[in-house]
Every structure is written in structure tokens, then in C-alpha cells.
Enzyme design. Structure first.
Site, mmCIF file in Angstrom:
data_model
loop_
_atom_site.group_PDB
_atom_site.id
_atom_site.type_symbol
_atom_site.label_atom_id
_atom_site.label_comp_id
_atom_site.label_asym_id
_atom_site.label_seq_id
_atom_site.Cartn_x
_atom_site.Cartn_y
_atom_site.Cartn_z
ATOM 1 N N LYS A 44 -0.897 12.294 -15.245
ATOM 2 C CA LYS A 44 -1.184 10.801 -14.950
ATOM 3 C C LYS A 44 -0.502 10.475 -13.796
ATOM 4 C CE LYS A 44 -1.209 6.427 -17.154
ATOM 5 N NZ LYS A 44 -1.014 5.524 -18.405
ATOM 6 N N SER A 91 -4.436 3.267 -20.604
ATOM 7 C CA SER A 91 -4.613 3.447 -19.217
ATOM 8 C C SER A 91 -4.561 4.701 -18.736
ATOM 9 C CB SER A 91 -3.219 2.556 -18.613
ATOM 10 O OG SER A 91 -2.291 3.650 -18.929
ATOM 11 N N SER A 131 -1.880 3.594 -24.567
ATOM 12 C CA SER A 131 -2.496 4.374 -23.710
ATOM 13 C C SER A 131 -2.460 5.903 -23.395
ATOM 14 C CB SER A 131 -1.792 4.081 -22.255
ATOM 15 O OG SER A 131 -2.241 2.589 -22.116
#
Length: 530
Positions: A114, A190, A214
Site C-alpha cells: 500500500k 482505503s 481498511s
């Protein structure tokens, strides 16, 4: 929109070798020893390396080619940047294995990271144009230990900018990520880029971060396993914070086994993250020992109807009821309608506005080369996606000082409100002698792209981020139009072994995970060598 494919030269150099292996694999029987790229596991990859039927260079090349083939052409938009050093790292790992005959713990595990994890020498932006071009000097702790174990950082994945959205993964650096199971729907946020990339087999495993939803939310929407571990079990050092008091970094994978193997490496004390002091003496070296197909026999599992019955979509509700039946069939004792005392009161006012304090501290630690130095400069730059403007400006004027002794806005081990909430959950588990509590990760299917009113049914935000408890999601099946749903298991503090047993046994007993059809081509890598 930035796309860095500076690996093209390496790809061309490797192409002849790779294609010859690919042709050989496709012309032989399925017993050729060729590695099937889709749904490959860490064990599959390492067995292929041991057998000599696939090299690390071939594997990394194949994944990079899948990213080129699928990410932009399908508009999936899961990847921000690929790692130009990935193939050279793979070659070095091949050479090491040739010389030593030994594989590292995660030797040649291509990793999707990420974009809020620091990666040394590789752009890290948290999805924001305000950080475009910024390459940290050091890796985040979890990235560092995974690399030492032999993992290869393959690419950085798209995310909700600054991790602000649990529903969508839209950033000013890369745009919007779509759901590979149905491109008309969102992958959640996210960590939606990591989820979409791993689900579409663009990498072996991934890293996400979870402030409220997330890791678990995107994993559920993409038929993945997602581990939000106990706060203090793993370090957050080097992860761009949202609310550091709630943030956890962890694995997103296609199997419980692979997620567990990542956890084994990342769990542990890190002096750069003071919260990990609470995990000292509680971290195990071997979590894989709890991967037991019979792990549900005699397990007492509570059903939190307070969450599962909150306006569920009929198809998600049906999947949840089937999950309860499956758990029973696999040997579990289902304890229905668990009640957590004062639940509605305890869950209120658990959030704190600490983004400005945390992001300013992070940016200050990045040194003079970081493009923006604080939240004020981020807002002044105008370099952000329109949908987060209100949030950014809100945090300029709303700030809780978590270091003020008079303020209770603190971590899960010292904040009285959080401790009280956790005690209530634990007491409910004690009364009914439960090993875990379950509920749907989402009560609704993934929303349609562009439908910001479609954000419904997110159960992940309510307990675990505040109490600090571990919560794992695992695929539960599919609803309308091939859209995945997830089952969430909430456990006791530092009781990851029990959650691993339960989720693994449920996964093995139901086998819900399947790859998204649009990204399935039967590709293989390597094959028997003469």
C-alpha cells in the site's frame, strides 16, 4: 496520472527466457511442474523454486507482465508504481539460492505494498500529489523485515488519499481503483488498491493498513483474507498515519495460510513504535502451527446480532446464515444473540481528531526532502482529490491533543473509554465461554462506482479499532453480480492463534475464494527442465 514502468528494459531482457518456459509449460501436460500463476500460494512458489521449475526472476517478470496486461487496459487502476529494482532483486535471490541451496522464510514472495508504507528509494505518497516524487530513505518496519525474509517489493498500490475513505480508493496521484469482480463497483477503502491487485493475482500477497476498516473492508469486497491484528503486536513505524492511536498494518492475502506466514515475520517488538511494548512476551515465532483443518471442532463462537441484524441486504443475510450452518457442520458450537452490556453507550465518542498531530509528526521525521512539511502546506498546495477537501480543512481546525495528560484520547491500553469498551466485550465472551464473536464484515454488497450514498453496512469500524482486539475477515461467498462478501471473527487480545484456527478451518471447509473471471487466463510459469 503517474505510471512508472521503468522495468521495461528488464522485461525485454527476460522475455525470451520467460516465453520459452511459458511455451514449454503450455505444450505439456498439467503434471509438467509448471507453476499456475493465478491463485498461487507462498508454498506453491517455494516448491517450484526447490523443484527448479521456476526461477524468482521468471516469477517476478510474470507478475509485472500481468500488471501491464491488466491494470490499465481494464481500468482496474490498482497500481501506482512498479518497483524498477524488482527483477534485479529477484536475480539476486536466485543467485543466493544457487550458492547456498537454502530458501529464506519468504524467499521470492512478490509483495504488493500500500502506498502509505515507506519504501526505501521508491515513491511513497499516501495517494497524494502533494508527495509526488518523494522516496523515503528507509523502509517501514514491516517492509524491512519482509524484505529481510526474502520478499520482493513488486509494486505500490493505490489507496484512498491519506486513507480518508473506508468506501472508495480514490487518490489524486492515481485516480480511482475498481473492483476486479465487477468493475462497476468499488473495492472499498482505503486499501482498495492492495485488495484489487492481490484479488486479480497481480502479486502473491499484499500489505494494507486498517484504522477502522481498511484491511478488512477491502478484503471482504475482494474475496480475500484480511488480518487486523491486536494493537501492539506489529509495528506501524514508517506507515503514513491516519489516526495512529487506531492504525494497524497487516496482511491481505488469498489464503489464511499466506496471511499467517506474513504475520509470523511482521509480529514483534520495535522500539520505534512504543505500542509494541505491550506485545512483548506475547508474540509467537510460529503461528502456522495453528493452521488446523479441524480447528472448529468444539469451538464456541458467538453471534453478534446487534451488528448482523442492522438493516442487512437479504443476500448478505442469507450468506451469513449459511456461514452459521457451515460452522456448525465443521464442529463449532454457535452461541446466538450475544449481548455486550451498554454496547450503544460504550461505542459512542470513541474517535479522536488526531490526524493533524500525527501527520505533522510523520512529515517532520521524513527530513528536509519531503515536499510538504505539515497539514497546512498540504491544504495550501491544492494537490488533493476533491472528495477529501472537506476532511483536510476540517482537520486544520479540529485537533485533539492525545499527549495532553488531561485528555483521555490515547492508545487502547491507557484510554479509559477504550479499556471500558474492551472489558465489556471480554466479559460478554467470558459469560458465554466464547473463543470469538462473528458478524458479516459488511451487511451490504460493494457500492456502485460514484454512489457515495451507497456506503452501507460497514461493521468493521465499530469494535476492534477502539478496543484494540484482533479481527480477521475471510471470504463468505458472493451476492448479486458476483460481488464478494466476508465473515469477520473478533477475538481476545493477543489471541491470534484462536482466530487463525477458526478462520483456517472455515476457509478449508467452505472454499469460497475464487479468482475474478475477467482476470483469469490460466497463465503458467516455468515447467520441467530437460
Amino acid at each position: 496520472m503517474q505510471r512508472t514502468f521503468t522495468t521495461v528494459l528488464y522485461l525485454l531482457i527476460s522475455l525470451l527466457l520467460f516465453n520459452s518456459c511459458k511455451q514449454k509449460a503450455s505444450s505439456t501436460a498439467s503434471g509438467s511442474g509448471a507453476l499456475k500463476l493465478e491463485e498461487a500460494t507462498i508454498a506453491d512458489v517455494q516448491q517450484a523454486l526447490k523443484n527448479g521449475t521456476c526461477s524468482c526472476e521468471q516469477l517476478v517478470t510474470a507478475y509485472l507482465q500481468r500488471i501491464q496486461k491488466y491494470d490499465q487496459p481494464t481500468r482496474l487502476n490498482a497500481i501506482v508504481v512498479t518497483n524498477p529494482e524488482a527483477i534485479s532483486t529477484a536475480r539476486a535471490l536466485d543467485q543466493e539460492y544457487k550458492q547456498t541451496g537454502k530458501l529464506r522464510r519468504l524467499h521470492c514472495v512478490p509483495l504488493i505494498v500500500k502506498d502509505n508504507y515507506n519504501t526505501a528509494g521508491l515513491q511513497t505518497t499516501a495517494g497524494s500529489l502533494a508527495l509526488k516524487g518523494f522516496a523515503p530513505k528507509e523502509d517501514a518496519y514491516q517492509v524491512e523485515v519482509l524484505k529481510k525474509a526474502g520478499a520482493v517489493v513488486l509494486a505500490k498500490s493505490n489507496m484512498a488519499e491519506w486513507a480518508f475513505s473506508p468506501m472508495v480508493s480514490i487518490s489524486s496521484i492515481a485516480g480511482e481503483t475498481l473492483n476486479p469482480y465487477n468493475l462497476a463497483h468499488v473495492p472499498a477503502g482505503s486499501s482498495g488498491g492492495t485488495a484489487a491487485a492481490v484479488a486479480a493475482n497481480m502479486g502473491l500477497v499484499g500489505l494494507g493498513s486498517d484504522t477502522g476498516n481498511s484491511i478488512r473492508g477491502p478484503s471482504s469486497h475482494n474475496a480475500l483474507v484480511g488480518f487486523r491484528t491486536t494493537m501492539g503486536l506489529t509495528s506501524r513505524h514508517g506507515i503514513v498515519p491516519l489516526y495512529l492511536r487506531n492504525d494497524v498494518g497487516g496482511p491481505m492475502a488469498r489464503t489464511v495460510t499466506d496471511a499467517t506466514k506474513i504475520l509470523e515475520v511482521t509480529a514483534g517488538y520495535d522500539p520505534a513504535d512504543p505500542l509494541t511494548k505491550y506485545g512483548q512476551g506475547k508474540v509467537l515465532q510460529n503461528y502456522s502451527q495453528y493452521l488446523d483443518k479441524n480447528g472448529l471442532k468444539g469451538a464456541r463462537i458467538g453471534v453478534l446480532r446487534t451488528l448482523s441484524n442492522k438493516d442487512p441486504d437479504p443476500q448478505v443475510k442469507a450468506l451469513f446464515e449459511q456461514a452459521l450452518a457451515d460452522l456448525k457442520k465443521l464442529g463449532a458450537v454457535i452461541v446466538d444473540s450475544v449481548v455486550i452490556a451498554d454496547f450503544d453507550t460504550l461505542r459512542k465518542d470513541q474517535w479522536c481528531d488526531v490526524f493533524q498531530e500525527d501527520i505533522n509528526a510523520y512529515l517532520a521525521a521524513m527530513g528536509p526532502n519531503v515536499p510538504v512539511k505539515n497539514l497546512q502546506e498540504i491544504v495550501a498546495s491544492g494537490k488533493y482529490a476533491p472528495y477529501i477537501e472537506e476532511n483536510l480543512k476540517y482537520f486544520l481546525t479540529h485537533q485533539d491533543n492525545q499527549h495532553n495528560p488531561a485528555h483521555t484520547c490515547s492508545d487502547a491500553f491507557t484510554d479509559p473509554r477504550r479499556i471500558a469498551f474492551r472489558k465489556a466485550v471480554e466479559q460478554a465472551m467470558d459469560r458465554r465461554q466464547l473463543g470469538a464473536i462473528i458478524y458479516p464484515t459488511w451487511n451490504n454488497p460493494p457500492a456502485r462506482v460514484g454512489d457515495f450514498e451507497g456506503y452501507k453496512g460497514d461493521n468493521s469500524q465499530i469494535i476492534a479499532p477502539h478496543t484494540g482486539q484482533p479481527a480477521f475477515t475471510v471470504p463468505m461467498g458472493y451476492t448479486y453480480d458476483n460481488l464478494p462478501a466476508g465473515l469477520q471473527f473478533l477475538g481476545r487480545m493477543f489471541d491470534e492463534p484462536t482466530l487463525i484456527r477458526y478462520t483456517y478451518a472455515y476457509e478449508q471447509g467452505t472454499k469460497h475464494r475464487k479468482p475474478p473471471v475477467k482476470f483469469t487466463d490460466g497463465e503458467t510459469v516455468g515447467g520441467k527442465r530437460k
